[in-house]
Design a protein around this motif. Structure first.
Motif, PDB file in Angstrom:
ATOM      1  N   PRO A 123       0.878  -1.102  -0.031  1.00 31.47           N
ATOM      2  CA  PRO A 123      -0.033  -0.013  -0.032  1.00 31.47           C
ATOM      3  C   PRO A 123       0.978   1.134   0.175  1.00 31.47           C
ATOM      4  CG  PRO A 123      -0.862  -1.745   1.632  1.00 31.47           C
ATOM      5  CD  PRO A 123       0.525  -1.979   1.140  1.00 31.47           C
ATOM      6  N   LEU A 124       0.536   2.333  -0.867  1.00 32.27           N
ATOM      7  CA  LEU A 124       1.105   3.751  -0.747  1.00 32.27           C
ATOM      8  C   LEU A 124       0.155   4.839  -0.592  1.00 32.27           C
ATOM      9  CD1 LEU A 124       2.053   4.534  -4.527  1.00 32.27           C
ATOM     10  CD2 LEU A 124       0.613   2.484  -3.765  1.00 32.27           C
ATOM     11  N   ALA A 125       0.845   5.680  -0.209  1.00 29.41           N
ATOM     12  CA  ALA A 125      -0.042   7.037   0.030  1.00 29.41           C
ATOM     13  C   ALA A 125       0.217   8.029  -0.859  1.00 29.41           C
ATOM     14  CB  ALA A 125       0.231   7.532   1.590  1.00 29.41           C
ATOM     15  N   GLY A 126       1.300   8.028  -1.617  1.00 27.21           N
ATOM     16  CA  GLY A 126       1.291   8.962  -2.776  1.00 27.21           C
ATOM     17  C   GLY A 126       2.781   8.876  -3.350  1.00 27.21           C
ATOM     18  N   PHE A 127       3.406   9.923  -4.144  1.00 25.72           N
ATOM     19  CA  PHE A 127       4.580   9.965  -4.697  1.00 25.72           C
ATOM     20  C   PHE A 127       5.161  11.222  -4.127  1.00 25.72           C
ATOM     21  CE2 PHE A 127       2.501   6.760  -7.339  1.00 25.72           C
ATOM     22  CZ  PHE A 127       3.520   5.697  -7.191  1.00 25.72           C
ATOM     23  N   TYR A 128       6.567  11.187  -4.351  1.00 27.38           N
ATOM     24  CA  TYR A 128       7.521  12.208  -4.107  1.00 27.38           C
ATOM     25  C   TYR A 128       8.227  12.309  -5.315  1.00 27.38           C
ATOM     26  CZ  TYR A 128      11.222  15.392  -2.777  1.00 27.38           C
ATOM     27  OH  TYR A 128      12.080  16.286  -2.650  1.00 27.38           O
ATOM     28  N   CYS A 129       8.016  13.388  -6.129  1.00 24.33           N
ATOM     29  CA  CYS A 129       9.097  13.605  -7.330  1.00 24.33           C
ATOM     30  C   CYS A 129      10.424  13.865  -6.829  1.00 24.33           C
ATOM     31  CB  CYS A 129       8.677  14.614  -8.090  1.00 24.33           C
ATOM     32  SG  CYS A 129       7.007  14.292  -8.801  1.00 24.33           S
ATOM     33  N   TRP A 130      11.088  12.802  -6.478  1.00 26.12           N
ATOM     34  CA  TRP A 130      12.634  12.713  -5.873  1.00 26.12           C
ATOM     35  C   TRP A 130      13.540  13.557  -6.485  1.00 26.12           C
ATOM     36  CZ3 TRP A 130      16.068   8.022  -4.616  1.00 26.12           C
ATOM     37  CH2 TRP A 130      17.010   8.437  -3.956  1.00 26.12           C
ATOM     38  N   CYS A 131      13.683  13.517  -7.766  1.00 23.74           N
ATOM     39  CA  CYS A 131      14.585  14.139  -8.967  1.00 23.74           C
ATOM     40  C   CYS A 131      14.243  13.547 -10.048  1.00 23.74           C
ATOM     41  CB  CYS A 131      15.892  13.534  -8.351  1.00 23.74           C
ATOM     42  SG  CYS A 131      17.198  14.698  -9.290  1.00 23.74           S
ATOM     43  N   TYR A 132      14.513  14.536 -11.238  1.00 23.06           N
ATOM     44  CA  TYR A 132      14.488  14.162 -12.530  1.00 23.06           C
ATOM     45  C   TYR A 132      15.492  15.076 -13.375  1.00 23.06           C
ATOM     46  CZ  TYR A 132      10.820  17.763 -11.915  1.00 23.06           C
ATOM     47  OH  TYR A 132      10.082  18.910 -11.732  1.00 23.06           O
ATOM     48  N   ALA A 133      15.947  14.675 -14.473  1.00 25.12           N
ATOM     49  CA  ALA A 133      17.027  15.422 -15.226  1.00 25.12           C
ATOM     50  C   ALA A 133      16.908  14.899 -16.671  1.00 25.12           C
ATOM     51  CB  ALA A 133      18.180  15.716 -14.513  1.00 25.12           C
ATOM     52  N   GLY A 134      17.423  15.729 -17.557  1.00 29.51           N
ATOM     53  CA  GLY A 134      17.503  15.368 -19.157  1.00 29.51           C
ATOM     54  C   GLY A 134      18.645  16.098 -19.746  1.00 29.51           C
ATOM     55  N   LYS A 135      19.398  15.432 -20.567  1.00 38.35           N
ATOM     56  CA  LYS A 135      20.500  16.077 -20.945  1.00 38.35           C
ATOM     57  C   LYS A 135      20.233  17.049 -22.235  1.00 38.35           C
ATOM     58  CE  LYS A 135      24.249  12.415 -20.773  1.00 38.35           C
ATOM     59  NZ  LYS A 135      24.986  11.433 -21.388  1.00 38.35           N
TER      60      LYS A 135
END
Length: 199
Positions: A123-135
């Motif tokens: 079970p989960l309660a949500g998401f955290y956008c921990w990190c994202y990056a593109g070249k």
């Protein structure tokens, strides 16, 4: 939105199983937005190098991102162009304790407590956008589109959180329809289902 973020979050009801956060379903969902799970030590090294290059120092260490991905089985997803990792998305599935830590501002993104994250199939309660990056612009555009699809199509009933660590990140969150979370410094959130009802 007239209601406070806290009251809207409370209305969601906390942790629950989700059909898309299961082995097999999760990989198929991410493949639909051109992302695949990081599989090798080189993948993780490429992700960490890209994050440091694009966002600067002070991020989670290479060992930390490998540890957290091993905990959840679904934290680091990469986009490839011509066989090279050109971008990544790191959505952390959160337990109720993880959501609470974000809201009370005790969540340390460089040192993730295992009680904050939900393992695949739990079970989960949500998401955290921990990190994202593109070249490059193509990779960055694909990542934003992928994140929008996760938020609004696959998990419209779960809250997504992010922090405005960089001005570019803040712009992307605003573009995706994130709002400040009450009085918690630098915390933004979006949950498609409750925000549409509250609008």
């Amino acid at each position: 939105m007239g209601n406070s973020a806290t009251s809207l979050l409370r209305s969601l009801g906390g942790e629950r199983l989700h059909t898309q956060y299961m082995h097999g379903a999760s990989e198929a969902m991410m493949a639909a937005v051109r992302l695949e799970h990081a599989a090798s030590d080189q993948d993780f090294a490429d992700v960490h190098a890209l994050a440091t290059q694009e966002l600067g120092p002070g991020l989670a260490s290479l060992d930390e991102i490998k540890r957290v991905d091993a905990l959840t089985g679904a934290s680091i997803w990469v986009i490839r162009r011509r066989g090279e990792v050109t971008g990544f998305l790191a959505p952390l599935a959160l337990t109720a304790a993880g959501v609470a830590a974000l809201v009370d501002n005790t969540f340390d993104a460089a040192n993730i407590d295992q009680k904050w994250v939900a393992r695949m199939g739990e079970p989960l309660a949500g998401f955290y956008c921990w990190c994202y990056a593109g070249k490059d612009q193509v990779s960055r555009g694909a990542l934003v589109l992928g994140l929008r699809t996760l938020i609004d199509r696959y998990f419209p009933d779960l809250p997504f959180f992010g922090r405005d660590s960089t001005e570019a990140g803040a712009r992307i969150m605003r573009h995706l329809g994130f709002f400040p979370f009450d009085n918690t410094p630098h915390l933004f959130w979006r949950c498609a289902s409750v925000m549409e009802m509250a609008a």
